[in-house]
Design a protein around this motif. Structure first.
Motif, PDB file in Angstrom:
ATOM      1  N   VAL A  94      15.833  16.527  -5.328  1.00 50.08           N
ATOM      2  CA  VAL A  94      14.880  17.414  -5.999  1.00 50.08           C
ATOM      3  C   VAL A  94      15.647  18.499  -6.740  1.00 50.08           C
ATOM      4  O   VAL A  94      16.813  18.769  -6.433  1.00 50.08           O
ATOM      5  CB  VAL A  94      13.896  18.099  -5.018  1.00 50.08           C
ATOM      6  N   GLU A  95      14.979  19.125  -7.684  1.00 52.36           N
ATOM      7  CA  GLU A  95      15.511  20.357  -8.266  1.00 52.36           C
ATOM      8  C   GLU A  95      14.937  21.493  -7.446  1.00 52.36           C
ATOM      9  O   GLU A  95      13.721  21.627  -7.313  1.00 52.36           O
ATOM     10  CB  GLU A  95      15.081  20.501  -9.721  1.00 52.36           C
ATOM     11  N   CYS A 154      12.640  10.467  -5.209  1.00 51.58           N
ATOM     12  CA  CYS A 154      11.796  11.000  -4.144  1.00 51.58           C
ATOM     13  C   CYS A 154      10.317  10.922  -4.517  1.00 51.58           C
ATOM     14  O   CYS A 154       9.924  11.333  -5.607  1.00 51.58           O
ATOM     15  CB  CYS A 154      12.196  12.447  -3.885  1.00 51.58           C
ATOM     16  N   VAL A 155       9.494  10.436  -3.604  1.00 50.69           N
ATOM     17  CA  VAL A 155       8.041  10.423  -3.769  1.00 50.69           C
ATOM     18  C   VAL A 155       7.526  11.802  -3.335  1.00 50.69           C
ATOM     19  O   VAL A 155       7.779  12.210  -2.192  1.00 50.69           O
ATOM     20  CB  VAL A 155       7.401   9.296  -2.921  1.00 50.69           C
ATOM     21  N   PRO A 156       6.863  12.538  -4.224  1.00 46.67           N
ATOM     22  CA  PRO A 156       6.438  13.901  -3.897  1.00 46.67           C
ATOM     23  C   PRO A 156       5.627  14.021  -2.602  1.00 46.67           C
ATOM     24  O   PRO A 156       5.858  14.937  -1.808  1.00 46.67           O
ATOM     25  CB  PRO A 156       5.599  14.316  -5.107  1.00 46.67           C
ATOM     26  N   ASN A 157       4.696  13.094  -2.351  1.00 43.94           N
ATOM     27  CA  ASN A 157       3.891  13.162  -1.121  1.00 43.94           C
ATOM     28  C   ASN A 157       4.754  12.987   0.122  1.00 43.94           C
ATOM     29  O   ASN A 157       4.499  13.615   1.147  1.00 43.94           O
ATOM     30  CB  ASN A 157       2.795  12.096  -1.128  1.00 43.94           C
ATOM     31  N   TYR A 158       5.746  12.123   0.050  1.00 49.57           N
ATOM     32  CA  TYR A 158       6.663  11.944   1.182  1.00 49.57           C
ATOM     33  C   TYR A 158       7.371  13.267   1.481  1.00 49.57           C
ATOM     34  O   TYR A 158       7.441  13.703   2.631  1.00 49.57           O
ATOM     35  CB  TYR A 158       7.682  10.838   0.877  1.00 49.57           C
ATOM     36  N   LEU A 166      12.363   3.955  -1.995  1.00 51.47           N
ATOM     37  CA  LEU A 166      11.148   4.459  -2.630  1.00 51.47           C
ATOM     38  C   LEU A 166       9.884   3.750  -2.157  1.00 51.47           C
ATOM     39  O   LEU A 166       8.868   4.405  -1.912  1.00 51.47           O
ATOM     40  CB  LEU A 166      11.261   4.367  -4.154  1.00 51.47           C
ATOM     41  N   ASP A 167       9.937   2.428  -2.013  1.00 54.65           N
ATOM     42  CA  ASP A 167       8.728   1.716  -1.584  1.00 54.65           C
ATOM     43  C   ASP A 167       8.323   2.120  -0.169  1.00 54.65           C
ATOM     44  O   ASP A 167       7.144   2.212   0.146  1.00 54.65           O
ATOM     45  CB  ASP A 167       8.899   0.199  -1.714  1.00 54.65           C
TER      46      ASP A 167
END
Length: 190
Positions: free
Chosen positions: A14-15, A111-115, A152-153
């Motif tokens: 992430v940033e 990265c998946v934001p919800n994760y 990711l999956d």
């Protein structure tokens, strides 16, 4: 957790950023533009309020104050003040400006934001506070936090399951409130 998942520093996926100072004049806020999220807004947002309930800042005011527009999916939490001790974590549903008391984690394609949101809810950022008498979290400390990173999956699968569980939890709370209201009204009628 799966032992095959590598631990990554947040700064690798992430940033890590912070919002800017809020415009000081009340006439800088209005109904047009994008929402301006403050630390005090997190409580209602986490409970399901719309970002439209926040104050809004026009593009003109944002330009004058050099405010950064954070994208949808950015994960926010308080990094200073007493709000930082509570550990509320919120994910933007739409682009918004953010006050400087909030940390903003902008997910990358890794990265998946919800994760990320659910992981931070389970591993409260408030644990990074070093001095309880002056609660604050440094961006450099946030950057160094290690998070297990499945593919990711798998991140998406975990997030979908947790989204469903959260929806069920919210529905149950709503049902409990309706039941209490019903019982109260029946009692008053008697």
């Amino acid at each position: 957790m799966n032992s095959k998942w590598a631990d990554c520093k947040l700064s690798q996926i992430v940033e890590v950023a912070s919002g800017q100072g809020a415009p000081q004049l009340s006439d800088n806020f209005g109904k047009d533009g994008y929402p301006f999220v403050r630390a005090g807004s997190l409580d209602s947002l986490v409970k399901g309020a719309s970002e439209d309930t926040c104050e809004h800042v026009s593009a003109d005011v944002a330009s004058r104050y050099r405010l950064r527009l954070f994208p949808q999916g950015t994960v926010l939490f308080a990094k200073s003040g007493m709000s930082a001790t509570i550990g509320r974590v919120y994910q933007l549903r739409k682009p918004a400006y953010v006050v400087n008391h909030l940390a903003a984690l902008i997910p990358t394609e890794r990265c998946v934001p919800n994760y990320l949101k659910y992981w931070l809810q389970a591993n409260s950022p408030s644990r990074l506070i070093q001095d309880a008498s002056y609660p604050s979290i440094r961006l450099s400390d946030i950057s160094e936090v290690k998070i297990p990173l499945p593919p990711l999956d798998e991140q998406l699968r975990i997030a979908i399951i947790l989204d469903k569980a959260e929806a069920i939890r919210q529905q149950r709370q709503k049902s409990m409130r309706l039941t209490e209201d019903f019982l109260r009204s029946v009692f008053l009628e008697m």
